[in-house]
Design an enzyme around this catalytic site. Structure first.
Site, PDB file in Angstrom:
ATOM      1  N   ASP A   1     -11.986  21.346  20.016  1.00 22.98           N
ATOM      2  CA  ASP A   1     -11.706  21.864  18.685  1.00 22.98           C
ATOM      3  C   ASP A   1     -12.957  21.913  17.815  1.00 22.98           C
ATOM      4  OD1 ASP A   1     -11.891  19.092  18.598  1.00 22.98           O
ATOM      5  OD2 ASP A   1      -9.802  18.783  18.057  1.00 22.98           O
TER       6      ASP A   1
ATOM      7  N   ASN B   1      -1.077  10.417  13.624  1.00 27.04           N
ATOM      8  CA  ASN B   1       0.199  11.138  13.537  1.00 27.04           C
ATOM      9  C   ASN B   1       0.600  11.749  14.879  1.00 27.04           C
ATOM     10  OD1 ASN B   1      -1.559  13.225  13.855  1.00 27.04           O
ATOM     11  ND2 ASN B   1      -1.136  14.240  11.928  1.00 27.04           N
TER      12      ASN B   1
ATOM     13  N   HIS C   1      -1.320  13.713  16.818  1.00 26.09           N
ATOM     14  CA  HIS C   1      -1.934  14.993  17.215  1.00 26.09           C
ATOM     15  C   HIS C   1      -2.871  14.822  18.410  1.00 26.09           C
ATOM     16  CE1 HIS C   1      -5.502  14.499  14.146  1.00 26.09           C
ATOM     17  NE2 HIS C   1      -5.903  14.111  15.350  1.00 26.09           N
TER      18      HIS C   1
ATOM     19  N   GLU D   1      -1.331  19.589  15.237  1.00 28.20           N
ATOM     20  CA  GLU D   1      -0.641  18.670  14.334  1.00 28.20           C
ATOM     21  C   GLU D   1       0.863  18.683  14.614  1.00 28.20           C
ATOM     22  OE1 GLU D   1      -2.444  16.712  12.887  1.00 28.20           O
ATOM     23  OE2 GLU D   1      -3.888  17.557  11.470  1.00 28.20           O
TER      24      GLU D   1
HETATM   25  C1  F6R Z   1     -11.160  15.534  18.261  1.00 27.45           C
HETATM   26  C2  F6R Z   1      -9.744  15.535  18.565  1.00 27.45           C
HETATM   27  C3  F6R Z   1      -8.788  14.675  17.810  1.00 27.45           C
HETATM   28  C4  F6R Z   1      -9.167  13.188  17.892  1.00 27.45           C
HETATM   29  C5  F6R Z   1      -8.187  12.356  17.072  1.00 27.45           C
HETATM   30  C6  F6R Z   1      -8.554  10.897  17.078  1.00 27.45           C
HETATM   31  O1  F6R Z   1     -11.847  16.424  19.118  1.00 27.45           O
HETATM   32  O2  F6R Z   1      -9.344  16.254  19.420  1.00 27.45           O
HETATM   33  O3  F6R Z   1      -7.488  14.851  18.336  1.00 27.45           O
HETATM   34  O4  F6R Z   1      -9.161  12.789  19.223  1.00 27.45           O
HETATM   35  O5  F6R Z   1      -8.155  12.820  15.757  1.00 27.45           O
HETATM   36  O6  F6R Z   1      -9.724  10.720  16.351  1.00 27.45           O
HETATM   37  P1  F6R Z   1     -10.508   9.325  16.388  1.00 27.45           P
HETATM   38  O7  F6R Z   1     -11.005   9.171  17.775  1.00 27.45           O
HETATM   39  O8  F6R Z   1     -11.647   9.517  15.409  1.00 27.45           O
HETATM   40  O9  F6R Z   1      -9.534   8.285  15.996  1.00 27.45           O
END
Ligand code: F6R
Length: 281
Positions: free
Chosen positions: A85, A156, A158, A163
């Site tokens: 992403d 959440n 995702h 989301e």
């Molecule tokens: C980022 C991504 C997100 C993160 C998620 C957890 O490329 O795909 O889904 O893996 O937001 O973020 P952290 O690791 O910062 O808790």
């Protein structure tokens, strides 16, 4: 529940889990698993396609990749990467972009050929967004599909920036970020006002197409997301629960993120009474 370094799921009694005492040990086990495939493919003269995540979770995993490259001569010359992403509005060289994150933590520190790096372009003009997303899907297909997808999970639930409530069949698309994600990630941008409100992301359908998925979740903040992903209903309200559909997904946890699992004793029971399933498969 596995505690050894064999992360490969055997039989799907539940979403396969590997719970480690510490996130660093977990990250090293994941890096060792992926490195094993990279080396095996090198011996066969073949490439490996990796799907990569950003955020705080995979930082020690990338650090271990860099260590393996420097100290154990792991080459990435046969690796092709696709990142999950990118924030909408940020080009790959924006200091807060996921493109820059990847260069800082991995790409600039190993011998991965530049032409094999694939990133979504958050700065693509509005009129070209759909075509850009379709092309990304096409590039993944042309590379032979993703061998190994590394994921984190949001509080959440995702995965990527899919989301809650997004379609479980979605392909690479433009997503609006949830309030929870804006709150969780805005520190990096200094303030909520400066944080992009949208992102381009591989869809859940795109992620599920990967041949192998390793999702890493560490720390107490991920307890609820892990509980829902592993034991809750398969539901768009927790995009991570889509992993319940995948035949070769493993969830890598530390003791903090695993603390909310209701059936932990049952998983241990299953694992301690393993049959030799190969006789039956
Ligand atoms: C980022 C991504 C997100 C993160 C998620 C957890 O490329 O795909 O889904 O893996 O937001 O973020 P952290 O690791 O910062 O808790």
């Amino acid at each position: 529940m596995q505690t050894e370094h064999t992360l490969l799921p055997t039989r799907l009694e539940h979403v396969p889990l590997a719970v480690f005492a510490h996130r660093l040990t977990a990250s090293c086990a994941v890096a060792a698993e992926v490195a094993g495939l990279i080396r095996a493919r090198q011996r066969q003269g073949r490439t490996v396609v990796l799907g990569l995540a950003t955020g705080s979770t995979p930082v020690s995993f990338y650090a271990e990749f860099v260590r393996l490259h420097r100290e154990e001569r792991l080459s990435f010359a046969n690796v092709i990467t696709f990142n999950l992403d990118e924030y909408r509005g940020l080009s790959a060289d924006h200091p807060r972009s996921y493109g820059r994150f990847m260069r800082r933590h991995l790409f600039d520190l190993i011998d991965l050929p530049e032409t094999r790096i694939h990133l979504l372009d958050g700065a693509v003009p509005d009129a070209a967004v759909d075509a850009h997303c379709r092309e990304y899907e096409e590039k993944i297909r042309a590379a032979g599909g993703i061998d190994f997808q590394i994921l984190g999970i949001g509080r959440n639930g995702h995965i990527g920036f899919n989301e809650p409530t997004g379609s479980l069949r979605s392909r690479t698309w433009l997503k609006i970020l949830s309030e929870q994600t804006l709150k969780d990630n805005s520190a990096v941008f200094g303030s909520l006002a400066e944080m992009p409100k949208h992102a381009l992301t591989m869809g859940i359908g795109t992620i599920l197409d990967a041949r192998r998925i390793l999702l890493l979740a560490f720390g107490p903040a991920k307890v609820r997301a892990v509980e829902h992903m592993v034991e809750g209903p398969l539901a768009a309200i927790c995009p991570g629960s889509a992993l319940q559909l995948h035949p070769r997904a493993t969830v890598i946890l530390d003791e903090n993120s695993a603390a909310g699992l209701h059936y932990a004793d049952h998983y241990r029971w299953i694992d301690s009474h393993k049959l030799d399933w190969q006789k039956y498969d």
